[in-house]
Design an enzyme around this catalytic site. Sequence first.
Site, mmCIF file in Angstrom:
data_model
loop_
_atom_site.group_PDB
_atom_site.id
_atom_site.type_symbol
_atom_site.label_atom_id
_atom_site.label_comp_id
_atom_site.label_asym_id
_atom_site.label_seq_id
_atom_site.Cartn_x
_atom_site.Cartn_y
_atom_site.Cartn_z
ATOM 1 N N ASP A 148 0.833 -1.198 0.000
ATOM 2 C CA ASP A 148 0.000 0.000 0.000
ATOM 3 C C ASP A 148 0.869 1.250 0.000
ATOM 4 O OD1 ASP A 148 -2.030 1.817 0.154
ATOM 5 O OD2 ASP A 148 -2.410 1.521 2.291
ATOM 6 N N LYS A 208 1.640 7.918 0.532
ATOM 7 C CA LYS A 208 2.091 7.908 1.921
ATOM 8 C C LYS A 208 3.480 8.545 2.035
ATOM 9 C CE LYS A 208 -0.208 3.573 3.276
ATOM 10 N NZ LYS A 208 -0.993 4.084 4.418
ATOM 11 N N ASP A 236 0.073 -4.754 4.998
ATOM 12 C CA ASP A 236 -1.323 -4.361 4.823
ATOM 13 C C ASP A 236 -2.179 -5.523 4.319
ATOM 14 O OD1 ASP A 236 -3.089 -2.314 5.323
ATOM 15 O OD2 ASP A 236 -2.991 -1.478 3.306
ATOM 16 N N ARG A 278 -11.147 -0.345 2.771
ATOM 17 C CA ARG A 278 -12.615 -0.402 2.856
ATOM 18 C C ARG A 278 -13.246 -0.570 1.478
ATOM 19 N NH1 ARG A 278 -12.605 5.243 5.806
ATOM 20 N NH2 ARG A 278 -10.598 4.322 6.375
ATOM 21 N N GLU A 311 -8.105 2.689 0.996
ATOM 22 C CA GLU A 311 -8.451 1.703 -0.036
ATOM 23 C C GLU A 311 -8.944 0.378 0.525
ATOM 24 O OE1 GLU A 311 -5.245 -0.086 1.665
ATOM 25 O OE2 GLU A 311 -5.337 2.033 1.118
#
EC number: 3.4.11.1
Length: 497
Positions: A272, A279, A290, A353, A351
Amino acid sequence: MELVVKSVAAASVKTATLVLPVGENRKLGAVAKAVDQASEGAISAVLKRGDLAGKPGQTLLLQNLPGLKAERVLLVGSGKEEALGDRAWRKLVASVAGVLKGLNGTDAVLALDDIAVSNRDAHYGKYRLLAETLLDGEYVFDRFKSQKAEPRALKKVTLLADKAGQAEVERAVKHASAIASGMAFTRDLGNLPPNLCHPSFLAEQAKELGKAHKALKVEVLDEKKIKDLGMGAFYAVGQGSDQPPRLIMLNYQGGKKADKPFVLVGKGITFDTGGISLKPGAGMDEMKYDMCGAASVFGTLRAVLELQLPINLVCLLACAENMPSGGATRPGDIVTTMSGQTVEILNTDAEGRLVLCDTLTYAERFKPQAVIDIATLTGACIVALGSHTSGLMGNNDDLVGQLLDAGKRADDRAWQLPLFDEYQEQLDSPFADMGNIGGPKAGTITAGCFLSRFAKAYNWAHMDIAGTAWVSGGKDKGATGRPVPLLTQYLLDRAGA
């Protein structure tokens, strides 16, 4: 390490190392007293010299005591007469394991019946924690080291139990062994580098597991099938990556055909970056973790398969890689989910969810008893609960209560957070049915509220394991294997095992 259970006198066992507890003020319990008598008082004579006070976890190694077949006797402090808590008990066992690892003996015998653990029965509960602590402590991940860790000399540990409790201790060891196996598999997957562990790799792992177990059916949905099913949110997450998304289904039929299944849904973002909402660079390497939600579902399934639980279980792994590119989802994009609801993607770094919401809709087709999703979902959960406790939410109080109870029994705790209607308003969007974030306040709760909109057809719970799935930085950095103990305990309870 092999764990076996026997009911014999401690003084008569032939072993490289016999482990005995000593209470505070050098007090010996019934088992240790019998061994002391057999050794002509050698143990009490050493204790009188004051070399061991008996505080929890203190150890003293004695060699070649008279009258015993054991080559060594390892004394371990067990503290005051009051029962130890779970944490103190685990620390004591870990202290013993640390000493044993430093010896050349290939076997050891643990005679710890005299120690009481609060809120644990003397047989199953106490020894389940002991066995899990020993087995989990054996874990090593050195797959990519040119110099591997030296093989440990200790191969077998015997647990001494009284005859009345032997069967329960054996059951505890059986369950602990399966859980430890599942945790090790979870940790292995989490610790793999993201250039190897991508969605297609996880799909291959599922297929290999399916080949090894007749009761397990595996199906993998590729990016075309994901798109054709109308999973617009799921598809959007992976569209910026060269590694295509995969929805992996593992269907275990251990119960009656008519039994409704339990469904575990795991977030499997194999790396991620945050996507276009990139990030910070510091610590981004840890975003390989993740996918630990999916890894924990994998691990729980491994435990269930080992125990052959008489239940039906469907595992859904929502796997994608979240990368920035010319084809990646942009902040402000609107997608249509499988449920027909529309989502404005305000932040591409929210992302998890998005892959979960479509997978939760997909879960409806199984007519489940209950659905539990597990995800490293929000940094806000780490702020709220730290690294000791997983976040828990749900739409059914009985289900949430069962999971909380399973966490206590497995010493893998969770804490319930609310899903009050007032929080739902934070997800309002002027352009779509909802946004994918709810602002800076109550981030863990609003993420749960988002998912709840896709889980109205069944009893559902959501576990946020962002703080508990791995340890950051330092020599202990790595995946923890949680919440495999909690999830396995929940399924053991449902199976009546």
